[in-house]
Design an enzyme around this catalytic site. Sequence first.
Site, PDB file in Angstrom:
ATOM      1  N   LYS A  36       0.758  -1.710   0.026  1.00 41.24           N
ATOM      2  CA  LYS A  36       0.230  -0.098  -0.204  1.00 41.24           C
ATOM      3  C   LYS A  36       0.857   1.607   0.047  1.00 41.24           C
ATOM      4  O   LYS A  36       2.393   0.954   0.023  1.00 41.24           O
ATOM      5  CB  LYS A  36      -0.576   0.054   1.316  1.00 41.24           C
ATOM      6  CG  LYS A  36      -1.928   0.410   0.854  1.00 41.24           C
ATOM      7  CD  LYS A  36      -3.375  -0.494   0.476  1.00 41.24           C
ATOM      8  CE  LYS A  36      -4.876   0.273   0.759  1.00 41.24           C
ATOM      9  NZ  LYS A  36      -5.047  -0.384   0.893  1.00 41.24           N
TER      10      LYS A  36
HETATM   11  N1  GLU Z   1      -7.519  -0.165  -3.285  1.00 40.11           N
HETATM   12  C1  GLU Z   1      -8.397  -1.448  -3.335  1.00 40.11           C
HETATM   13  C2  GLU Z   1      -8.035  -2.124  -1.746  1.00 40.11           C
HETATM   14  O1  GLU Z   1      -8.075  -1.632  -0.497  1.00 40.11           O
HETATM   15  C3  GLU Z   1      -8.220  -1.881  -4.234  1.00 40.11           C
HETATM   16  C4  GLU Z   1      -5.759  -2.174  -3.947  1.00 40.11           C
HETATM   17  C5  GLU Z   1      -6.137  -2.982  -5.856  1.00 40.11           C
HETATM   18  O2  GLU Z   1      -6.713  -3.057  -6.865  1.00 40.11           O
HETATM   19  O3  GLU Z   1      -4.780  -3.433  -6.248  1.00 40.11           O
HETATM   20  O4  GLU Z   1      -8.602  -3.790  -1.632  1.00 40.11           O
END
Ligand code: GLU
Length: 467
Positions: A153
């Site tokens: 992240k």
């Molecule tokens: N931001 C989204 C999550 O928290 C999607 C992450 C992604 O598609 O890589 O799952």
Amino acid sequence: MTSRSLTEVPSSDIGDNGRNAISTPENLVVVDSQPAGKESSDSQPSAPVKRKSVYDNVMAQFDKAADLMHLDANIRKILAKTENEITVNFPVKMHDGKVEMFTGYRIQHNDALGPFKGGLRYHPSVDRDEVRALAAWMTWKAAIAEIPFGGAKGGIQIDPAHYSTDELERITRRFTYALGDNIGPEYDIPAPDVNTNSQIMAWIQDTYLSTMSPHERHRNIHVVTGKPVVSGGSHGRDKATGQGIVFTIEQWAKHREVSLEGATFIVQGFGNVGSWASRLLTRLGAKLVAVEDVTGGIRNRDGIDPDDLLKYAQVHGGLRKYPTGEFVDHIMFMQTQADVFIPAALGNQITAETAPWLKVRLVAEGANGPTTPEGDAILQEQGIDLIPDILCNTGGVIVSYFEWLQNKRKEFWDLEEVDRKLRKKIISAYNRVHDMATEKKTDWRTAAYIVALSRLEMVYKDRGIFP
Ligand code: GLU
């Protein structure tokens, strides 16, 4: 009584007046501020609340599952730590010619199952602790969904509402450049998250590809997912998180023999996740009876039309003063009787203080980390069912995986195919967690962790530890 309020960038469109926030946040995060539903002008300054580390919550959840499943002690040590933590400080020229320094993060938790994967969020609350927690949740999500990704992240600690579209573009491009080879289509693949969207992904893609030789560019378009469809994005990615939530709620209703026709639900947060989940659940005959966002809360026992509400929120920058229904404050919203509650906004919303307010049968976690360990214990005592975040909101990353695959194979799937494959993947994940909860006689969050940790444990056992 103090209560947490929402901070949400309303679903305004990027760029129409040059100083807008980014639209359609996937989910939203917590800040301690005035009670929701009150204008800042009438609110008392709130006493500073000591925030518990979000990563502590992840570790509390992790430890409970690891103990119950007797996770191998060495693997436990590995998974308790993040692999790489990248911090970049970078300068960007603002519209007045001055330079501002920004801090961005990319935290890569684990890549035993595949390339690092996870969103980028732009929010003042972004810090190392929060990003660490969000990165670990991505590792568990991919493992539960059985998609070949690890967890990461990242983000920048900014309020995007304070910057023009041009500035946001420069911030995004310079951040991408600063990250350099720490991201890559077979190494670490960002996606949208809070206050980031397909436009931001297109800027990242373009910047990343611009640094390569022209011969390499077309082979690397999968450096991000959640791109605009014309730039290689997937049909159905925009609604994927909301769609996944609805598929899991359908499955819960089937198991519990509850009819969704006429069932009632409440939603916290009306960004990308909350609005899509509301619209899709309403199409199944369920009735949205209360919603809150950062601007306030509304309730209507006769049902709120989410399509109309979305149009209103886009024009007015939030749902406050929506003409049909009664105005409710945060506590009244949380106390609304309904079958289902979908938190789709903040972390740390269902706590020791707020969990006793809930009068619902099911909490379906659209947000990442909306429930604290203390909140969890109360939900269990009250017999409220839970579809935990690492299962419930995996629709986004599952369709990101489909997008990545389509890019690699130079394919384009239609919406029907994406939806069919998403349904299949998320329902099998749901069933794995259901079966684990039954087998281990444990709560659903712990069962979801055990599903994820067992998969990771198998991989480490097969491969061993180098050297
Ligand atoms: N931001 C989204 C999550 O928290 C999607 C992450 C992604 O598609 O890589 O799952």
